[in-house]
Design a protein around this motif. Structure first.
Motif, PDB file in Angstrom:
ATOM      1  N   ALA A 164       0.829  -1.206   0.000  1.00 54.05           N
ATOM      2  CA  ALA A 164       0.000   0.000   0.000  1.00 54.05           C
ATOM      3  C   ALA A 164       0.863   1.255   0.000  1.00 54.05           C
ATOM      4  O   ALA A 164       0.598   2.210  -0.739  1.00 54.05           O
ATOM      5  CB  ALA A 164      -0.939  -0.011   1.207  1.00 54.05           C
ATOM      6  N   TRP A 165       1.902   1.265   0.822  1.00 50.82           N
ATOM      7  CA  TRP A 165       2.779   2.436   0.861  1.00 50.82           C
ATOM      8  C   TRP A 165       3.544   2.597  -0.446  1.00 50.82           C
ATOM      9  O   TRP A 165       3.708   3.726  -0.953  1.00 50.82           O
ATOM     10  CB  TRP A 165       3.742   2.327   2.044  1.00 50.82           C
ATOM     11  N   GLN A 166       4.036   1.502  -1.002  1.00 51.21           N
ATOM     12  CA  GLN A 166       4.760   1.607  -2.267  1.00 51.21           C
ATOM     13  C   GLN A 166       3.840   2.108  -3.383  1.00 51.21           C
ATOM     14  O   GLN A 166       4.252   2.920  -4.225  1.00 51.21           O
ATOM     15  CB  GLN A 166       5.361   0.253  -2.639  1.00 51.21           C
ATOM     16  N   TYR A 167       2.609   1.629  -3.383  1.00 50.79           N
ATOM     17  CA  TYR A 167       1.635   2.102  -4.373  1.00 50.79           C
ATOM     18  C   TYR A 167       1.408   3.605  -4.230  1.00 50.79           C
ATOM     19  O   TYR A 167       1.406   4.347  -5.221  1.00 50.79           O
ATOM     20  CB  TYR A 167       0.323   1.343  -4.186  1.00 50.79           C
ATOM     21  N   MET A 168       1.232   4.062  -3.009  1.00 55.51           N
ATOM     22  CA  MET A 168       0.904   5.473  -2.779  1.00 55.51           C
ATOM     23  C   MET A 168       2.011   6.429  -3.208  1.00 55.51           C
ATOM     24  O   MET A 168       1.755   7.472  -3.811  1.00 55.51           O
ATOM     25  CB  MET A 168       0.597   5.700  -1.291  1.00 55.51           C
ATOM     26  N   VAL A 169       3.265   6.068  -2.873  1.00 54.36           N
ATOM     27  CA  VAL A 169       4.357   7.024  -3.073  1.00 54.36           C
ATOM     28  C   VAL A 169       5.170   6.729  -4.330  1.00 54.36           C
ATOM     29  O   VAL A 169       6.256   7.274  -4.507  1.00 54.36           O
ATOM     30  CB  VAL A 169       5.277   7.058  -1.829  1.00 54.36           C
ATOM     31  N   HIS A 170       4.669   5.835  -5.204  1.00 55.82           N
ATOM     32  CA  HIS A 170       5.360   5.478  -6.446  1.00 55.82           C
ATOM     33  C   HIS A 170       6.665   4.752  -6.144  1.00 55.82           C
ATOM     34  O   HIS A 170       7.681   4.952  -6.834  1.00 55.82           O
ATOM     35  CB  HIS A 170       5.648   6.711  -7.305  1.00 55.82           C
ATOM     36  N   GLY A 171       6.658   3.891  -5.132  1.00 56.50           N
ATOM     37  CA  GLY A 171       7.860   3.164  -4.769  1.00 56.50           C
ATOM     38  C   GLY A 171       7.887   1.772  -5.361  1.00 56.50           C
ATOM     39  O   GLY A 171       6.869   1.222  -5.774  1.00 56.50           O
ATOM     40  N   GLY A 172       9.093   1.158  -5.398  1.00 56.78           N
ATOM     41  CA  GLY A 172       9.229  -0.205  -5.885  1.00 56.78           C
ATOM     42  C   GLY A 172       8.731  -0.348  -7.311  1.00 56.78           C
ATOM     43  O   GLY A 172       9.050   0.466  -8.197  1.00 56.78           O
ATOM     44  N   PRO A 173       7.902  -1.360  -7.577  1.00 55.03           N
ATOM     45  CA  PRO A 173       7.401  -1.563  -8.949  1.00 55.03           C
ATOM     46  C   PRO A 173       6.325  -0.567  -9.360  1.00 55.03           C
ATOM     47  O   PRO A 173       5.954  -0.514 -10.533  1.00 55.03           O
ATOM     48  CB  PRO A 173       6.835  -2.984  -8.907  1.00 55.03           C
ATOM     49  N   ALA A 200      -5.448   9.248  -3.401  1.00 51.68           N
ATOM     50  CA  ALA A 200      -5.219  10.679  -3.207  1.00 51.68           C
ATOM     51  C   ALA A 200      -3.736  10.979  -3.036  1.00 51.68           C
ATOM     52  O   ALA A 200      -3.210  11.960  -3.584  1.00 51.68           O
ATOM     53  CB  ALA A 200      -6.007  11.178  -2.000  1.00 51.68           C
ATOM     54  N   VAL A 201      -3.032  10.135  -2.277  1.00 52.10           N
ATOM     55  CA  VAL A 201      -1.598  10.346  -2.088  1.00 52.10           C
ATOM     56  C   VAL A 201      -0.848  10.089  -3.386  1.00 52.10           C
ATOM     57  O   VAL A 201       0.086  10.821  -3.745  1.00 52.10           O
ATOM     58  CB  VAL A 201      -1.067   9.437  -0.958  1.00 52.10           C
ATOM     59  N   ARG A 202      -1.232   9.059  -4.104  1.00 52.77           N
ATOM     60  CA  ARG A 202      -0.533   8.723  -5.342  1.00 52.77           C
ATOM     61  C   ARG A 202      -0.628   9.861  -6.371  1.00 52.77           C
ATOM     62  O   ARG A 202       0.283  10.061  -7.185  1.00 52.77           O
ATOM     63  CB  ARG A 202      -1.087   7.435  -5.943  1.00 52.77           C
ATOM     64  N   ASP A 203      -1.702  10.615  -6.326  1.00 51.98           N
ATOM     65  CA  ASP A 203      -1.903  11.703  -7.294  1.00 51.98           C
ATOM     66  C   ASP A 203      -1.148  12.982  -6.931  1.00 51.98           C
ATOM     67  O   ASP A 203      -1.140  13.937  -7.712  1.00 51.98           O
ATOM     68  CB  ASP A 203      -3.399  12.025  -7.417  1.00 51.98           C
ATOM     69  N   LYS A 204      -0.507  13.018  -5.773  1.00 50.90           N
ATOM     70  CA  LYS A 204       0.186  14.232  -5.346  1.00 50.90           C
ATOM     71  C   LYS A 204       1.561  14.335  -6.005  1.00 50.90           C
ATOM     72  O   LYS A 204       2.119  13.339  -6.471  1.00 50.90           O
ATOM     73  CB  LYS A 204       0.314  14.252  -3.817  1.00 50.90           C
ATOM     74  N   PRO A 205       2.152  15.548  -6.016  1.00 49.92           N
ATOM     75  CA  PRO A 205       3.497  15.730  -6.578  1.00 49.92           C
ATOM     76  C   PRO A 205       4.549  14.952  -5.781  1.00 49.92           C
ATOM     77  O   PRO A 205       4.320  14.561  -4.623  1.00 49.92           O
ATOM     78  CB  PRO A 205       3.724  17.243  -6.470  1.00 49.92           C
ATOM     79  N   PHE A 206       5.706  14.783  -6.398  1.00 49.72           N
ATOM     80  CA  PHE A 206       6.782  13.986  -5.799  1.00 49.72           C
ATOM     81  C   PHE A 206       7.182  14.486  -4.417  1.00 49.72           C
ATOM     82  O   PHE A 206       7.318  13.706  -3.480  1.00 49.72           O
ATOM     83  CB  PHE A 206       7.999  13.965  -6.735  1.00 49.72           C
ATOM     84  N   THR A 207       7.392  15.790  -4.272  1.00 46.73           N
ATOM     85  CA  THR A 207       7.860  16.321  -2.989  1.00 46.73           C
ATOM     86  C   THR A 207       6.844  16.086  -1.874  1.00 46.73           C
ATOM     87  O   THR A 207       7.218  15.808  -0.727  1.00 46.73           O
ATOM     88  CB  THR A 207       8.153  17.824  -3.118  1.00 46.73           C
ATOM     89  N   VAL A 208       5.563  16.182  -2.206  1.00 45.75           N
ATOM     90  CA  VAL A 208       4.528  15.944  -1.203  1.00 45.75           C
ATOM     91  C   VAL A 208       4.498  14.473  -0.812  1.00 45.75           C
ATOM     92  O   VAL A 208       4.414  14.117   0.366  1.00 45.75           O
ATOM     93  CB  VAL A 208       3.150  16.390  -1.723  1.00 45.75           C
ATOM     94  N   ARG A 209       4.578  13.584  -1.808  1.00 46.54           N
ATOM     95  CA  ARG A 209       4.599  12.149  -1.521  1.00 46.54           C
ATOM     96  C   ARG A 209       5.819  11.784  -0.690  1.00 46.54           C
ATOM     97  O   ARG A 209       5.730  10.966   0.234  1.00 46.54           O
ATOM     98  CB  ARG A 209       4.615  11.355  -2.829  1.00 46.54           C
ATOM     99  N   ARG A 210       6.943  12.379  -1.000  1.00 48.44           N
ATOM    100  CA  ARG A 210       8.164  12.110  -0.241  1.00 48.44           C
ATOM    101  C   ARG A 210       8.003  12.517   1.217  1.00 48.44           C
ATOM    102  O   ARG A 210       8.364  11.755   2.129  1.00 48.44           O
ATOM    103  CB  ARG A 210       9.337  12.868  -0.871  1.00 48.44           C
ATOM    104  N   ASP A 211       7.455  13.710   1.454  1.00 51.96           N
ATOM    105  CA  ASP A 211       7.284  14.179   2.826  1.00 51.96           C
ATOM    106  C   ASP A 211       6.292  13.300   3.598  1.00 51.96           C
ATOM    107  O   ASP A 211       6.500  13.011   4.787  1.00 51.96           O
ATOM    108  CB  ASP A 211       6.809  15.629   2.830  1.00 51.96           C
TER     109      ASP A 211
END
Length: 303
Positions: A86-95, A162-173
């Motif tokens: 779930a976290w990887q999906y949200m923040v564009h992590g891993g695959p 909602a998190v996945r749709d946010k910009p990179f810096t927001v997802r990172r934070d």
């Protein structure tokens, strides 16, 4: 799925520890009655001792059939797998990087692959969530019991999208604050807790062993002839050692401390030097540190 497996894991963990505690307590009390029976020559105490030893055997058989420890570990692995995906999906992590064409379909595929391996060892998805209450998920708890907005992907909530749709810096934070820092606090607290428990039980077993040695020396010297407490004290020390091994305080203290060190390093890397192109790989490495299998692997070297 996370909520359900998390609660079942906690239930099975409690059951496993209670069963082991009961078995050890029965053995210890049986030894007390045996010592008293030997001193007073009582047939009643001897019978009670034999009964308790028999109950200990029955308890052991029940423990083997219930397989609470195996179910606990399977449900914990399932829960942490869902949470990590779930976290990887949200923040564009891993695959689940930004260029993947169908992240929702990939999420279902990844989840099924992980759960398939657990099914081979007997895991089954819980049919209900005991004691759970309905409440919405949040960004800090992204796998809460929200209704999915797409029935084809029941494990993907609105908060996750909602998190996945946010910009990179927001997802990172969000990831650094709600995932990494949260786990840093958890592993740090568990390491301290395990270290204190290990020190307490080690001191107790050492004291009981010393008392057993003293009792044996005193009895062999003829100072005390009426009581033979060395066997009872030795059994008490053995019970303490068995409980310490069951709870794995020493190896878990070592493993949790190492995981926390690794997470602290990853936090600095994620916050300062990881670009958006390297972000998926860095998140995958961070999630690997928090897998139960990784903690178990570290614990083998901390025993």
């Amino acid at each position: 799925m996370f909520r359900s497996n998390d609660r079942w894991a906690l239930n099975r963990q409690s059951e496993a520890f209670r069963a082991t505690m009961t078995q050890l307590a029965l053995l210890l009390v049986a030894t007390v009655f045996a010592t008293l029976a030997d001193h007073f020559g009582s047939h009643v105490l001897t019978a009670l001792s034999a009964l308790l030893y028999g109950l200990t055997v029955v308890t052991g058989v029940v423990i083997q059939r219930r397989r609470a420890r195996a179910h606990w570990q399977a449900h914990r692995d399932a829960a942490e797998t869902v949470k990590s995906l779930a976290w990887q999906y949200m923040v564009h992590g891993g695959p689940f990087h930004s260029r993947v064409p169908d992240p929702d379909g990939l999420f279902n595929q990844q989840l099924e692959e992980h759960l398939r391996s657990l099914r081979r060892i007997g895991w089954r998805e819980p049919s209900h969530d005991p004691g759970a209450t309905e409440y919405p998920g949040t960004l800090s708890d992204p796998v809460g019991r929200q209704k999915p907005d797409d029935p084809r992907h029941p494990q993907i909530t609105r908060a996750m999208r909602a998190v996945r749709d946010k910009p990179f810096t927001v997802r990172r934070d969000i990831y650094l604050r709600d995932r990494v820092l949260d786990q840093l606090s958890w592993y740090g607290g568990r390491a301290v807790q395990a270290r204190r428990a290990a020190a307490l039980w080690s001191a107790l077993t050492a004291l009981l062993t010393l008392l057993a040695l003293t009792a044996a020396v005193v009895r062999s010297a003829g100072v005390i002839s009426g009581w033979d407490l060395s066997g009872l004290l030795a059994a008490s020390a053995a019970t303490g050692v068995a409980w310490l091994e069951t709870r794995r305080h020493h190896p878990l203290s070592y493993a949790h401390a190492l995981v926390r060190e690794g997470l602290e390093t990853q936090r600095a890397v994620l916050a300062q030097s990881v670009t958006e192109e390297r972000w998926p790989e860095a998140v995958s490495d961070t999630e690997h540190l928090m897998l139960p299998q990784h903690t178990d692997w570290l614990a083998r070297f901390g025993g």
